[in-house]
Design a protein around this motif. Structure first.
Motif, short mmCIF file in Angstrom:
data_model
loop_
_atom_site.label_atom_id
_atom_site.label_comp_id
_atom_site.label_asym_id
_atom_site.label_seq_id
_atom_site.Cartn_x
_atom_site.Cartn_y
_atom_site.Cartn_z
N THR A 1 6.55 -1.65 -8.14
CA THR A 1 6.74 -3.29 -6.99
C THR A 1 5.14 -3.59 -6.53
O THR A 1 5.19 -5.12 -7.46
CB THR A 1 6.14 -2.03 -4.96
OG1 THR A 1 7.52 -1.38 -5.44
CG2 THR A 1 6.10 -3.16 -4.23
N SER A 2 4.49 -2.94 -7.64
CA SER A 2 2.64 -3.70 -6.99
C SER A 2 2.77 -3.91 -8.75
O SER A 2 2.06 -5.32 -9.14
CB SER A 2 1.39 -2.92 -7.23
OG SER A 2 1.33 -2.19 -6.05
N VAL B 1 -3.08 -1.21 -11.79
CA VAL B 1 -1.71 -1.33 -10.51
C VAL B 1 -1.66 0.37 -10.19
O VAL B 1 -1.85 0.77 -10.89
CB VAL B 1 -0.71 -1.82 -11.24
CG1 VAL B 1 -0.66 -3.30 -11.32
CG2 VAL B 1 -0.44 -1.17 -11.65
N THR C 1 0.79 2.77 -8.97
CA THR C 1 2.04 3.32 -9.06
C THR C 1 2.46 4.34 -8.59
O THR C 1 3.97 4.80 -9.08
CB THR C 1 2.15 2.58 -10.46
OG1 THR C 1 2.09 4.04 -11.38
CG2 THR C 1 2.07 1.43 -11.54
N GLN D 1 2.19 0.56 0.12
CA GLN D 1 1.65 0.85 -1.03
C GLN D 1 1.51 -0.80 -1.33
O GLN D 1 0.79 -1.33 -1.48
CB GLN D 1 2.42 0.78 -2.20
CG GLN D 1 1.53 0.78 -3.38
CD GLN D 1 3.31 1.59 -4.41
OE1 GLN D 1 3.29 0.33 -5.09
NE2 GLN D 1 2.43 2.20 -4.93
N LEU D 2 2.21 -1.69 -1.04
CA LEU D 2 2.73 -3.12 -1.15
C LEU D 2 1.66 -4.05 0.11
O LEU D 2 0.88 -4.84 -0.39
CB LEU D 2 4.23 -3.74 -0.52
CG LEU D 2 4.57 -4.84 -0.71
CD1 LEU D 2 4.09 -5.75 -2.35
CD2 LEU D 2 5.71 -5.06 0.02
N ALA E 1 -1.83 -3.77 -2.04
CA ALA E 1 -1.07 -4.25 -3.14
C ALA E 1 -1.65 -5.99 -2.45
O ALA E 1 -2.01 -6.67 -3.83
CB ALA E 1 0.03 -4.03 -4.27
#
Length: 211
Positions: A171-172, A159, A161, A36-37, A40
């Motif tokens: 995180t996002s 974002v 999530t 995910q990071l 993002a």
């Protein structure tokens, strides 16, 4: 086949967390956060909405930040970081600064940054809708393209999530806050002087253990 939506923490707990070993669960959460990071970071690098939103915040005479429940934590972080380099940043906490106080005096030069993440709180939606109707600029940070406030927002960041945990990933959202505060502080007139003065006052007041 469309995946089943898991709206509540209890539903996500039953589906993702319950009866799983700590090691397996930890690895699932870490790997999903890593993926995910990465997505993002690519999204934030290429989305021009960040620059437009930062410009709106800097240009505003007054900046209000709103969020309820878990989103209040994100709103508090954004308000704190923005206030380091900008004046007239106000967190609407519902007690000291109440929606009624803000809505009774909205000006066209005001901007409201509203965090509205699932499960969407009526308090945030009602406040943001009335702020927009009163003539202020509405910036929405949310987690779905069809979330309640997307249609009326002047600017919006959606974002991701998703998480392997029962709790949605922060995180996002944290990345968005970090980028917005960096861009606004870099372009705001007087931000350097304000930061320097805050350092001087912090030292004078003995706020930090390393001084």
């Amino acid at each position: 086949m469309k995946p089943v939506e898991l709206n509540s923490p209890h539903e996500r707990y039953d589906a993702r967390v319950q009866r799983r070993s700590a090691l397996v669960l930890k690895r699932r959460v870490v790997e999903q956060e890593r993926e995910q990071l990465s997505h993002a970071l690519d999204w934030a690098r290429d989305d021009p909405a960040f620059e437009r939103i930062a410009g709106s915040i800097v240009a505003a005479r007054r900046r209000f930040v709103l969020g309820a429940a878990k989103s209040f934590t994100f709103a508090s972080l954004l308000a704190m970081d923005l206030s380091a380099g900008l004046a007239n940043v106000t967190l609407i906490d519902g007690t000291i600064v109440r929606p009624l106080d803000v809505l009774s005096d909205v000006r066209a030069s005001d901007v409201l940054v509203a965090f509205s993440l699932a499960r969407y709180r009526k308090y945030t939606i009602d406040m943001a809708e009335l702020f927009k109707k009163a003539g202020g600029t509405l910036v929405v940070i949310t987690d779905a393209p069809d979330a309640p406030l997307v249609a009326i927002a002047d600017e919006c960041l959606v974002v991701d999530t998703a998480s392997a945990s029962f709790a949605n990933s922060p995180t996002s959202v944290a990345l968005v806050i970090h980028i917005l505060t960096t861009l606004t502080t870099a372009s705001a007139k007087g931000a350097g002087r304000r930061l320097l003065e805050r350092d001087r006052l912090g030292e004078q007041l003995g706020l930090y253990v390393d001084e």
